[in-house]
Design a protein around this motif. Structure first.
Motif, PDB file in Angstrom:
ATOM      1  N   PRO A 117      38.305  50.391  18.328  1.00 19.08           N
ATOM      2  CA  PRO A 117      39.767  50.257  18.307  1.00 19.08           C
ATOM      3  C   PRO A 117      40.537  51.522  18.677  1.00 19.08           C
ATOM      4  O   PRO A 117      41.563  51.419  19.364  1.00 19.08           O
ATOM      5  CB  PRO A 117      40.051  49.821  16.859  1.00 19.08           C
ATOM      6  N   PRO A 118      40.096  52.744  18.269  1.00 18.63           N
ATOM      7  CA  PRO A 118      40.905  53.915  18.620  1.00 18.63           C
ATOM      8  C   PRO A 118      41.094  54.118  20.122  1.00 18.63           C
ATOM      9  O   PRO A 118      42.125  54.653  20.539  1.00 18.63           O
ATOM     10  CB  PRO A 118      40.121  55.081  17.996  1.00 18.63           C
ATOM     11  N   ILE A 119      40.113  53.732  20.934  1.00 18.52           N
ATOM     12  CA  ILE A 119      40.241  53.961  22.372  1.00 18.52           C
ATOM     13  C   ILE A 119      40.741  52.718  23.104  1.00 18.52           C
ATOM     14  O   ILE A 119      40.982  52.759  24.305  1.00 18.52           O
ATOM     15  CB  ILE A 119      38.910  54.435  22.991  1.00 18.52           C
ATOM     16  N   ASP A 120      40.891  51.614  22.389  1.00 20.82           N
ATOM     17  CA  ASP A 120      41.254  50.343  23.002  1.00 20.82           C
ATOM     18  C   ASP A 120      42.777  50.200  23.113  1.00 20.82           C
ATOM     19  O   ASP A 120      43.549  51.015  22.591  1.00 20.82           O
ATOM     20  CB  ASP A 120      40.681  49.198  22.160  1.00 20.82           C
ATOM     21  N   VAL A 121      43.202  49.128  23.758  1.00 25.49           N
ATOM     22  CA  VAL A 121      44.623  48.824  23.880  1.00 25.49           C
ATOM     23  C   VAL A 121      45.177  48.479  22.499  1.00 25.49           C
ATOM     24  O   VAL A 121      44.687  47.538  21.854  1.00 25.49           O
ATOM     25  CB  VAL A 121      44.842  47.646  24.852  1.00 25.49           C
ATOM     26  N   PRO A 122      46.175  49.199  21.993  1.00 23.30           N
ATOM     27  CA  PRO A 122      46.675  48.972  20.625  1.00 23.30           C
ATOM     28  C   PRO A 122      47.165  47.550  20.377  1.00 23.30           C
ATOM     29  O   PRO A 122      47.085  47.054  19.250  1.00 23.30           O
ATOM     30  CB  PRO A 122      47.825  49.984  20.507  1.00 23.30           C
ATOM     31  N   SER A 123      47.684  46.889  21.414  1.00 23.64           N
ATOM     32  CA  SER A 123      48.243  45.550  21.228  1.00 23.64           C
ATOM     33  C   SER A 123      47.194  44.507  20.853  1.00 23.64           C
ATOM     34  O   SER A 123      47.543  43.389  20.477  1.00 23.64           O
ATOM     35  CB  SER A 123      48.975  45.109  22.492  1.00 23.64           C
ATOM     36  N   LYS A 124      45.917  44.859  20.932  1.00 19.37           N
ATOM     37  CA  LYS A 124      44.864  43.914  20.555  1.00 19.37           C
ATOM     38  C   LYS A 124      44.676  43.821  19.042  1.00 19.37           C
ATOM     39  O   LYS A 124      43.897  42.991  18.572  1.00 19.37           O
ATOM     40  CB  LYS A 124      43.535  44.316  21.200  1.00 19.37           C
ATOM     41  N   TYR A 125      45.398  44.668  18.283  1.00 18.61           N
ATOM     42  CA  TYR A 125      45.185  44.747  16.844  1.00 18.61           C
ATOM     43  C   TYR A 125      46.514  44.638  16.106  1.00 18.61           C
ATOM     44  O   TYR A 125      47.565  45.011  16.635  1.00 18.61           O
ATOM     45  CB  TYR A 125      44.483  46.074  16.493  1.00 18.61           C
ATOM     46  N   ASP A 126      46.441  44.114  14.889  1.00 19.71           N
ATOM     47  CA  ASP A 126      47.666  43.982  14.099  1.00 19.71           C
ATOM     48  C   ASP A 126      47.977  45.287  13.378  1.00 19.71           C
ATOM     49  O   ASP A 126      47.278  46.297  13.541  1.00 19.71           O
ATOM     50  CB  ASP A 126      47.561  42.813  13.119  1.00 19.71           C
ATOM     51  N   SER A 127      49.013  45.287  12.561  1.00 19.41           N
ATOM     52  CA  SER A 127      49.456  46.507  11.891  1.00 19.41           C
ATOM     53  C   SER A 127      48.424  47.055  10.915  1.00 19.41           C
ATOM     54  O   SER A 127      48.427  48.241  10.585  1.00 19.41           O
ATOM     55  CB  SER A 127      50.773  46.253  11.152  1.00 19.41           C
ATOM     56  N   GLY A 186      39.934  54.421  28.593  1.00 17.50           N
ATOM     57  CA  GLY A 186      40.453  54.273  27.244  1.00 17.50           C
ATOM     58  C   GLY A 186      41.131  55.544  26.751  1.00 17.50           C
ATOM     59  O   GLY A 186      41.076  56.597  27.385  1.00 17.50           O
ATOM     60  N   TYR A 187      41.736  55.443  25.567  1.00 16.03           N
ATOM     61  CA  TYR A 187      42.419  56.568  24.930  1.00 16.03           C
ATOM     62  C   TYR A 187      41.419  57.385  24.109  1.00 16.03           C
ATOM     63  O   TYR A 187      41.432  57.350  22.880  1.00 16.03           O
ATOM     64  CB  TYR A 187      43.522  56.060  24.001  1.00 16.03           C
ATOM     65  N   TYR A 188      40.563  58.145  24.755  1.00 20.37           N
ATOM     66  CA  TYR A 188      39.449  58.788  24.050  1.00 20.37           C
ATOM     67  C   TYR A 188      39.905  59.818  23.027  1.00 20.37           C
ATOM     68  O   TYR A 188      39.289  59.968  21.968  1.00 20.37           O
ATOM     69  CB  TYR A 188      38.476  59.407  25.059  1.00 20.37           C
ATOM     70  N   CYS A 189      40.958  60.558  23.326  1.00 13.71           N
ATOM     71  CA  CYS A 189      41.398  61.600  22.381  1.00 13.71           C
ATOM     72  C   CYS A 189      41.894  61.001  21.071  1.00 13.71           C
ATOM     73  O   CYS A 189      41.876  61.674  20.033  1.00 13.71           O
ATOM     74  CB  CYS A 189      42.459  62.482  23.010  1.00 13.71           C
ATOM     75  N   ARG A 190      42.320  59.746  21.095  1.00 16.00           N
ATOM     76  CA  ARG A 190      42.757  59.106  19.856  1.00 16.00           C
ATOM     77  C   ARG A 190      41.605  58.927  18.878  1.00 16.00           C
ATOM     78  O   ARG A 190      41.815  58.795  17.674  1.00 16.00           O
ATOM     79  CB  ARG A 190      43.409  57.763  20.151  1.00 16.00           C
TER      80      ARG A 190
END
Length: 263
Positions: A184-194, A256-260
């Motif tokens: 999840p940290p490197i994935d598209v944030p919209s794929k997950y809920d709050s 992906g957002y690897y630094c996240r």
């Protein structure tokens, strides 16, 4: 489980390879149970160093350097520092931008910057992280359906294609590839809920399968082994996010957002 470095799919006798998600639903639970036993047995084979498995002329196995990284390494920290020094994302910026052409320009550039900065920031983070000590477990480089031989009743006959087998830090041990999910940290944030849970029913099912798989590993460990290193490794979400992200970065080139991951 037969361990033969350099073996390939041509080693299969009287069985067939499993491809994709080809295990029918009615056989899947038993198949996963059997795979859990195999992986537990596999990670019970441990060496004092991290590196490639090589067979000597006398028939014994030893540890050699990892191509493109170096070694052998006596600690996980040394391995991760060398990984950071040598990691290269296998995709040009032009190709990355083409894959992100539907995103706003600023978002695309943020992802590219994250990819470029990740090895250096990860190396800095390694100095603050603690890692498990050895001995280190045996690792199959492609532990997936396509390298599992089954019979007509979907019973597992063997695991093949051990070319590239190595020992790895415990922090790199992943689920079998058929239980893969993007961290999840490197994935598209919209794929997950709050709350950080996946919105997709398919990803939800995969997460449930992973939890069930960990329980299968625990049962094997309780029956046959004196430690729970594998189940603890698989159950730790942070460890799995790290392990999968490093593989996706250097081996696959997953955007992906690897630094996240380091946040």
């Amino acid at each position: 489980m037969e361990f033969v470095p350099g073996s390939t799919a041509m080693d299969a006798f009287g069985g067939s390879q499993v491809h994709g998600g080809a295990i029918p639903q009615e056989y899947r639970a038993k198949f996963h149970e059997d795979i859990a036993k195999i992986q537990t047995n596999m990670t019970s084979v441990r060496f004092p160093q991290i590196g490639m498995i090589s067979q000597r002329e006398n028939g014994n196995y030893d540890i050699d350097a990892i191509p493109g990284i170096g070694g052998p390494f006596g600690t996980a920290k040394d391995f991760f520092l060398a990984w950071a020094d040598n990691a290269k994302f296998p995709m040009t910026d032009t190709l990355i931008r083409s894959q992100l052409s539907q995103l706003p320009l600023g978002m695309a550039e943020e992802i590219i910057t994250s990819i470029h900065n990740f090895p250096l920031l990860f190396k800095e983070a390694v100095g603050r992280m603690s890692f498990r000590e050895g001995p280190f477990p045996l690792h199959h480089p492609d532990f997936n359906h396509s390298n599992i031989i089954i019979d007509d009743a979907h019973r597992i006959l063997s695991v093949i294609d051990w070319e590239g087998a190595s020992t790895v830090p415990w922090e790199i041990v992943e689920f079998p590839m058929f239980l893969f999910t993007v961290p999840p940290p490197i994935d598209v944030p919209s794929k997950y809920d709050s709350a950080g849970n996946p919105i997709s029913s398919e990803i939800q099912r995969r997460w449930e399968e992973r939890l069930e798989y960990v329980e299968s590993v625990k049962r094997v460990e309780e029956r046959e082994y004196t430690d729970s290193r594998l189940s603890n490794t698989l159950a730790c979400r942070d460890t799995q996010n790290l392990a999968t992200s490093l593989r996706l970065y250097a081996d696959v080139g997953k955007v992906g957002y690897y630094c996240r991951l380091l946040e």
